[in-house]
Scaffold this active site. Structure first.
Site, PDB file in Angstrom:
ATOM      1  CG  HIS A  77      39.623  48.568  40.371  1.00  0.00           C
ATOM      2  ND1 HIS A  77      40.140  47.889  41.550  1.00  0.00           N
ATOM      3  CD2 HIS A  77      39.166  47.025  39.745  1.00  0.00           C
ATOM      4  CE1 HIS A  77      40.015  46.370  40.866  1.00  0.00           C
ATOM      5  NE2 HIS A  77      38.844  45.611  40.800  1.00  0.00           N
ATOM      6  CG  HIS A 233      35.374  44.220  43.672  1.00  0.00           C
ATOM      7  ND1 HIS A 233      36.088  45.120  43.557  1.00  0.00           N
ATOM      8  CD2 HIS A 233      35.938  43.277  42.267  1.00  0.00           C
ATOM      9  CE1 HIS A 233      36.822  45.247  42.874  1.00  0.00           C
ATOM     10  NE2 HIS A 233      37.137  44.192  42.254  1.00  0.00           N
ATOM     11  CG  ASP A 237      35.941  43.495  39.015  1.00  0.00           C
ATOM     12  OD1 ASP A 237      36.786  44.632  38.999  1.00  0.00           O
ATOM     13  OD2 ASP A 237      35.635  42.488  39.542  1.00  0.00           O
ATOM     14  CG  HIS A 260      38.142  40.855  34.181  1.00  0.00           C
ATOM     15  ND1 HIS A 260      37.054  42.032  34.642  1.00  0.00           N
ATOM     16  CD2 HIS A 260      38.036  41.144  35.243  1.00  0.00           C
ATOM     17  CE1 HIS A 260      38.017  42.914  35.608  1.00  0.00           C
ATOM     18  NE2 HIS A 260      38.286  41.812  36.691  1.00  0.00           N
TER      19      HIS A 260
HETATM   20 ZN    ZN Z   1      37.783  44.054  40.078  1.00  0.00          ZN
END
Ligand code: ZN
Length: 304
Positions: A77, A233, A237, A260
Site C-alpha cells: 500500500h 483495491h 495492490d 500478490h
Molecule cells: Zn492490499
C-alpha cells in the site's frame, strides 16, 4: 513529471500490521536522487532493505521483502502511494517487521505525502519500457504487460458474492487519477473466513476499521467508498507490487484474478530477462518549427 521526486520533510504515522498485529511506528524521510525506496528497520540497528524485486520474500496475502533474514512485510500500500503520487526516492523507517495497515487503503499514505510536500529533484527519471509482451498464467489467473508509451492497468476479478461478481477497472496512471480513483479503495475480507485466517496467524491485526468486512451476502461495515471498491483495491495492490521493478513502468498491464504471488512473479520475469525491456530516460526536447516543447522519451545507455 519527468524529474525524480522525493518528499520535502519527514512525516510519520503509527498503527498495527494487518498480518502480525504488531504495533509499528513508521516514518518517511526525504532521500537523494537515485536512492529509490529503502526500508530501514530502526529496531535492528538501522538495517536497510531496498524495495526491489531481488528482495521479494514469501508472498501470499501480502507482499514481503527479506534481506539477510530481515523481513519487511506488507509493503504494497505504501509503495502504491509512492508510485501513484510520483515519489521516486524515500527512506521508510519502521520499528517492527510489518507496515501499519491503517484504514486498509493507500489514502492515509497519500495524505502523509501531501502533508510532507513533493520536491522535484535534478535527476531525470529513468523508466522501464517494455519491448516485448510478457504473460504469466497460473490456472485461471493471468497477468501480462504489453509495450505502451504510458503506464496503465486493467484489472478483472470474479468473486461469487452478490456485492462483487465480475468487476473490471481500467486506469491510465497519473497522480490525479490515482488519488481520485484508486488510493481510497480498501482491502477486504470475508467474515466466514475470519476464524480460519486468525487461527493461521494471517490477520492478527484485522479489524472493521482496517478492511471491508463482507458477510456471505452483504456488507458488515458499509458504505463502500466506490461501488467497485474491490477491483480498485486490486489495482492499488498491483501498482504497489510493480513498484518493485525499481523504476517507473511504461507498459499496459492486464490482470485477471491475479494476486500478490502473480504480481511479483511478473516482476521477477521482467527483471530476469533484460531482452524484454529497456531503460528509457525522460527528457524535454524542443520540437522543430515552433511547435513548442514536447515530451519525448528517449533511450538512455544501459547502466550495468
Ligand atoms: Zn492490499
Amino acid at each position: 513529471m519527468n524529474h525524480e521526486q522525493t518528499i520535502r520533510s519527514a512525516v510519520e504515522t503509527s498503527g498495527v500490521g494487518l498480518h502480525s498485529g504488531a504495533p509499528v511506528k513508521l516514518r518517511i524521510l526525504p532521500a537523494a536522487a537515485g536512492t529509490g525506496v529503502v526500508f530501514r528497520r530502526v529496531d535492528l540497528d538501522g538495517f536497510e532493505v531496498e524495495a526491489v524485486g531481488r528482495n521479494v520474500a514469501r508472498v501470499s496475502y501480502a507482499t514481503s521483502l527479506m534481506k539477510k533474514g530481515v523481513l519487511i512485510s506488507t509493503t504494497e500500500h505504501l509503495l502504491s502511494a509512492f508510485t501513484g503520487m510520483g515519489v521516486d526516492n524515500a527512506i521508510v523507517e519502521l520499528d517492527n517487521l510489518e507496515l501499519p495497515i491503517l484504514d486498509g487503503s493507500a489514502q492515509p499514505y497519500v495524505e502523509m505525502i501531501r502533508a510532507a510536500g513533493l520536491k522535484r529533484q535534478r535527476r531525470l527519471r529513468s523508466y522501464l519500457r517494455l519491448r516485448k509482451e510478457v504473460e504469466v498464467r497460473e490456472g485461471d489467473k493471468f497477468i501480462a504487460v504489453y509495450p505502451a508509451q504510458e503506464y496503465s492497468v486493467a484489472y478483472s476479478i470474479n468473486f461469487p458474492h452478490p456485492l462483487i461478481g465480475k468487476e473490471t477497472f481500467e486506469v491510465k496512471l497519473s497522480a490525479e487519477s490515482y488519488c481520485r480513483e484508486i488510493a481510497a479503495a480498501r482491502t477486504f475480507g470475508f467474515r466466514h473466513e475470519e476464524q480460519a485466517m486468525r487461527n493461521m496467524g494471517l490477520i492478527r491485526g484485522a479489524s472493521s476499521e482496517s478492511c471491508i468486512v463482507l458477510t456471505r451476502d452483504g456488507l458488515e461495515n458499509g458504505p463502500l467508498r466506490y461501488p467497485d471498491e474491490f477491483v480498485r483495491h486490486k489495482v492499488l495492490d498491483l501498482i504497489g507490487d510493480l513498484a518493485l521493478l525499481g523504476r517507473r513502468l511504461l507498459g499496459r498491464v492486464v490482470a485477471d484474478r491475479a494476486g500478490h504471488a502473480l504480481h511479483t512473479a511478473l516482476v521477477s520475469r521482467i527483471l530476469r530477462d533484460h531482452s524484454l525491456w529497456e531503460e528509457a530516460a525522460s527528457e524535454e526536447v524542443a520540437s522543430p518549427a515552433g511547435e513548442g516543447p514536447e515530451k519525448r522519451v528517449g533511450t538512455a545507455p544501459a547502466v550495468p
